[in-house]
Design a protein around this motif. Structure first.
Motif, PDB file in Angstrom:
ATOM      1  N   THR A 180      -0.724   4.858   5.442  1.00  0.00           N
ATOM      2  CA  THR A 180      -1.490   4.167   4.107  1.00  0.00           C
ATOM      3  C   THR A 180      -2.855   4.048   4.337  1.00  0.00           C
ATOM      4  O   THR A 180      -3.675   3.976   3.311  1.00  0.00           O
ATOM      5  CB  THR A 180      -0.781   2.693   3.798  1.00  0.00           C
ATOM      6  OG1 THR A 180      -0.861   1.999   5.004  1.00  0.00           O
ATOM      7  CG2 THR A 180       0.715   2.661   3.610  1.00  0.00           C
TER       8      THR A 180
ATOM      9  N   GLU B 193       1.201   4.154  -2.851  1.00  0.00           N
ATOM     10  CA  GLU B 193       0.842   5.409  -2.464  1.00  0.00           C
ATOM     11  C   GLU B 193       1.853   6.624  -2.820  1.00  0.00           C
ATOM     12  O   GLU B 193       1.703   7.687  -3.299  1.00  0.00           O
ATOM     13  CB  GLU B 193       0.400   5.471  -1.102  1.00  0.00           C
ATOM     14  CG  GLU B 193      -0.293   7.006  -0.503  1.00  0.00           C
ATOM     15  CD  GLU B 193      -1.659   7.434  -0.913  1.00  0.00           C
ATOM     16  OE1 GLU B 193      -1.767   8.577  -0.916  1.00  0.00           O
ATOM     17  OE2 GLU B 193      -1.972   6.480  -1.458  1.00  0.00           O
TER      18      GLU B 193
ATOM     19  N   PRO C 296      -4.690   9.189   4.154  1.00  0.00           N
ATOM     20  CA  PRO C 296      -5.278   9.425   2.921  1.00  0.00           C
ATOM     21  C   PRO C 296      -7.043   9.650   3.138  1.00  0.00           C
ATOM     22  O   PRO C 296      -7.510  10.054   2.156  1.00  0.00           O
ATOM     23  CB  PRO C 296      -5.083   8.179   1.917  1.00  0.00           C
ATOM     24  CG  PRO C 296      -3.931   7.518   2.668  1.00  0.00           C
ATOM     25  CD  PRO C 296      -4.105   7.547   4.050  1.00  0.00           C
TER      26      PRO C 296
ATOM     27  N   CYS D 289       0.815  -1.123  -0.075  1.00  0.00           N
ATOM     28  CA  CYS D 289       0.117  -0.124   0.124  1.00  0.00           C
ATOM     29  C   CYS D 289       0.865   1.321   0.152  1.00  0.00           C
ATOM     30  O   CYS D 289       0.425   2.426  -0.644  1.00  0.00           O
ATOM     31  CB  CYS D 289      -0.958   0.001   1.151  1.00  0.00           C
ATOM     32  SG  CYS D 289      -2.041  -1.439   1.188  1.00  0.00           S
TER      33      CYS D 289
END
Length: 850
Positions: free
Chosen positions: A239, A221, A243, A217
């Motif tokens: 992660t 990202e 976000p 992840c």
């Protein structure tokens, strides 16, 4: 290839271990957090569910609270279609745990494969629970497979050795990905990694699934793997949480407090109309949020929960309180009062907490540790307690049950102050509060009818509604199998006690919705039995059975059973059901307290009958110390255990226990129980050849029994004390012949004459009992399936075994040949024997000789 980090990957090595689940009764899955324990087991169970005749029962552990865990167990079994636990209370001692094991084995045994998965067991942190599951694993039938996941070792070495090949152990080495497996997993997720990246990932994650997932992840990202110094939680925040939008983060922080939740609950607690959309988005993108479609619930992984809880702690106090109160209101509305109490306590909302206690009426409150409730009371301001007098009543009753009498009396003072200070209360409200307070205080006088009656009358006069602190179908005798043993205090007072009981109980029934109904009638029937008036006792017993039919007073019915068994044994009356039939009926109620009570009655019956191998194991193996009996009922249980020691020939133990038991009886004023123990002690001394000491004990028992003519405790022990009684009778007769007896003597002066009449009655009943006892010992030698037959039918079977014809049997039993044929056909029907006459008789005799 499209990237999908939520792909489930089960290595071949792990698959080989999971396959063994169906071959073993017990499987443990132990590894630190984030190694995919739940995922692996769920993957396997999903495949098992596709097979016919397969049940899967998933149990989640949320905290170290045993009552909360028990609620989870009940819900899981209920959801799977098993209702046998619905009415079972949380097991609190070894006896109730053993009952539960029997229930599991009996219910689950069959052709259906049952998989029971207990997840996150480490959260319970209860060694006794782990030991219990280990013992259960050694008893479960082969079609049942118990799977337990935990971060820590579950069983002791002793249990591991005992389970042997029945235990399948899946550990870190099975769950951790090796380099080759990591490469395969990366490809399944659509990650195109170089050998260098794979090597770096393996070294940094050490095959830890959660770390691998978060690295993927993070790479997606930020375009790079995280710094070597980044811990797993920082990676998760970076992660999974950072976000998210502010609204989503708030949602996560709030719902992270729940163990599991529905979309409706999330919408109510967060007050977000788009809760379903947020959840849908999270479950699509986040492997740490799971949705169980079959039950419609969501659950956060523990790592996500810990991060969410940290986020919640950053909220201001006012904001936290708002959400905690919403949680409390949700749980309260759903009847989840333990959860509601916890939420309200954390928010400091004592008013709501006390409202919940009032609603619960002490039912679920009883499953908490007394210390937990005491802590709540310490934190709750006294002024707030005064505003909730009905909750104070419930707490008073709970404190009595927990033997916290000083705390109970302190709550009483708070209640009285509350009534005095709240001048706006109506007269009716005051009467209900003060009346119920008197009712609860009457429990402290539980075996003093006179004082208890005064409080019941006072309560009845003041109250206009039934009590809120008492369940009408709950226990009434505090675990005693006899009403008379509870309430007979002093020699010569029986008639007055019966009178007061008759006057007292209608007042009690009025304010408790008939709780304990029939107790005064049963006490009278027991008194008739104790005085040797067998026919009268049986008539009054049948009246009690009819009176309580359908009113849900199981405690009183069990006390009736105790009397019925003794009447059957000493007077030959028939019982309504065989012991086996009655036991099956009680087992269906799933109440260990009722089962223990019935076992005590059966234990005493079989001890008197001398059929030791049929005494229930709780008493036969002397495991009373494992049962949490209420203090008022313990003297009766100890007396019954003493009778069993006597029939087992453990005479020294009987004598050794007698002093402390008699002291207990003196303290609690249990006059009838004391008579029983004196006689048991005399019997033990007599069997050991210590006639002088036996004589002293029997003298004391006679002194206490003769004023009320309580002769049956002597008759019940006649096989042990017959010679002692005959010697005593001889002495009394000699004294009367010597002319020292006169009609004008006082009772005390005429004791030898009164004693002589009393002993003659004992001998008459005792000799009949010995004959009955011999017959019962013969019955006990029959195979178990013959237990359904009556004594008359067993006598016919005995004569059939001697090769007598129907005509010869008829002559022996003074019955017609036609009647004998009817009896024999009934015997065949009960034992499910079919065929022509010759074959049926052969089959019967074959069963008899098995």
């Amino acid at each position: 290839m499209k990237k999908d980090f939520r792909n489930i990957y089960i290595s071949d090595y792990l698959k080989n271990s999971l396959v063994l689940i169906s071959q073993c009764v017990m499987t443990t899955v132990t590894a630190p957090m984030g190694y995919g324990k739940t995922t692996a087991v769920s993957w396997y169970l999903a495949r098992m569910e596709k097979k016919k005749n397969t049940d899967v029962i998933r149990i989640s552990t949320y905290s170290d609270s045993l009552p909360v865990f028990w609620k989870s167990v009940q819900s899981a079994f209920s959801y799977a279609g098993y209702d046998m636990l619905d009415d079972c209370e949380c097991p609190t001692d070894e006896a109730s745990a053993a009952f539960l094991s029997d229930l599991f084995c009996r219910t689950l045994k069959g052709e259906t494969d049952s998989y029971i998965f207990i997840d996150d067991f480490h959260l319970l942190a209860n060694r006794k629970a782990a030991d219990y599951l280990g013992e259960l694993g050694s008893r479960l039938p082969e079609n049942v497979h118990l799977i337990i996941s935990s971060r820590e070792q579950i069983f002791s070495d002793r249990i591991v050795i005992r389970l042997g090949r029945n235990l399948n152990q899946i550990s870190l080495r099975h769950l951790r990905l090796n380099e080759k497996e990591l490469t395969v997993y990366a490809q399944k997720c659509g990650m195109e990694l170089s050998e260098q990246q794979l090597d770096k990932l393996f070294r940094s994650s050490e095959g830890w699934f959660s770390a691998v997932y978060l690295n993927f992840c993070y790479l997606e990202e930020y375009g790079t793997f995280p710094d070597k110094k980044a811990d797993i939680y920082k990676m998760l925040v970076s992660t999974m949480i950072r976000p998210l939008t502010e609204t989503q983060q708030n949602f996560l922080a709030v719902m992270g407090l729940a163990d599991e939740f529905t979309a409706e609950m999330a919408r109510t607690v967060t007050d977000m109309e788009n809760a379903e959309d947020i959840l849908s988005s999270m479950t699509e993108k986040n492997a740490f949020v799971s949705y169980f479609a079959d039950r419609g619930i969501f659950r956060f992984h523990h790592m996500m929960k810990e991060c969410a809880e940290q986020l919640f702690s950053s909220f201001g106090k006012e904001k936290q309180t708002l959400y905690l109160n919403r949680y409390g209101a949700w749980y309260e509305d759903k009847g989840l009062y333990i959860h509601a109490l916890s939420s309200y306590k954390e928010s400091g909302n004592f008013h709501a907490m006390l409202q919940v206690i009032q609603k619960d009426a002490g039912i679920l409150l009883a499953s908490l540790k007394p210390e937990t409730v005491e802590e709540l009371l310490v934190e709750c301001p006294e002024e707030i307690l005064k505003e909730h007098p009905f909750a104070v009543l419930v707490l008073m009753r709970s404190m009595f049950n927990w033997k916290k009498i000083p705390q109970m009396m302190k709550l009483k003072e708070i209640l009285l102050q509350s009534v005095e200070e709240h001048t706006e209360m109506t007269r009716e409200e005051r009467g209900n509060l003060l009346g119920e307070c008197d009712l609860i205080l009457s429990f402290l006088m539980y075996n003093d009818i006179s004082k208890m009656s005064q409080l019941h009358r006072s309560a009845s006069a003041q109250m206009s509604r039934p009590a809120i602190s008492i369940q009408s179908n709950g226990g009434w005798t505090f675990g005693s199998p006899s009403v008379l043993m509870m309430f007979h205090r002093d020699a010569g007072s029986l008639d007055q006690e019966l009178k007061e009981m008759n006057e007292c109980m209608p007042h009690y029934y009025k304010i408790t919705n008939g709780h304990g109904q029939g107790a005064e009638m049963l006490m009278a029937a027991e008194a008739k039995y104790m005085q040797g008036h067998m026919v009268d006792a049986q008539i009054e017993l049948e009246q009690v059975y009819s009176h309580i039919e359908g009113n849900n007073q199981e405690n009183i019915r069990l006390c009736c059973d105790f009397l019925a068994l003794r009447l059957a044994l000493l007077a030959g009356f028939s019982v309504r059901q065989t012991i086996e039939q009655r036991r099956e009926e009680i087992l269906k109620r799933h109440n260990t307290a009722w089962l223990n009570l019935f076992d005590s009655a059966c234990g005493y019956y079989y001890a008197l009958a001398g059929v030791n191998d049929r005494i229930p194991s709780l008493f036969r193996e002397h495991m009373l110390y494992q049962v949490n009996f209420l203090a008022p009922g313990r003297p009766m249980m100890e007396m019954i255990e003493n009778q069993i020691y006597l029939t087992q020939g453990e005479y020294i133990k009987v004598i050794g226990k007698s002093e402390s038991l008699l002291e207990m009886c003196r303290n609690f004023h249990y006059g009838l129980v004391a008579i029983h123990i004196e006689i048991q002690t005399a019997a033990a001394y007599e069997q050991l050849g210590k006639r002088e000491k036996a004589g002293r004990c029997i003298s004391q028992a006679l002194k206490e029994a003769i004023p009320d003519q309580l002769l049956m405790p002597f008759a019940e022990n006649y096989p042990y004390i017959s010679e002692l009684l005959r010697e005593r009778l001889l002495l009394a007769e000699k004294r009367q012949e010597s002319g020292s007896y006169k009609e004008t003597m006082t009772f005390a002066e005429a004791a030898p004459a009164k004693e002589m009449q009393f002993i003659k009655r004992i001998i008459g009943i005792g000799e009949g009992f010995e004959r009955q006892r011999e017959m019962l010992c013969k019955e006990a030698a029959y195979p178990a399936q013959f237990g359904i037959l009556t004594q008359q039918e067993l006598r016919i079977v005995e004569l059939m075994s001697e090769r007598l014809t129907n005509k010869e049997i008829a002559v022996q039993m003074f019955l017609s040949e036609g009647t004998i044929k009817q009896y024999i056909n009934q015997i065949y029907s009960k034992l499910h024997i079919e065929g022509d006459t010759r074959i049926k008789r052969k089959k019967l005799l074959d069963q008899l000789n098995m």
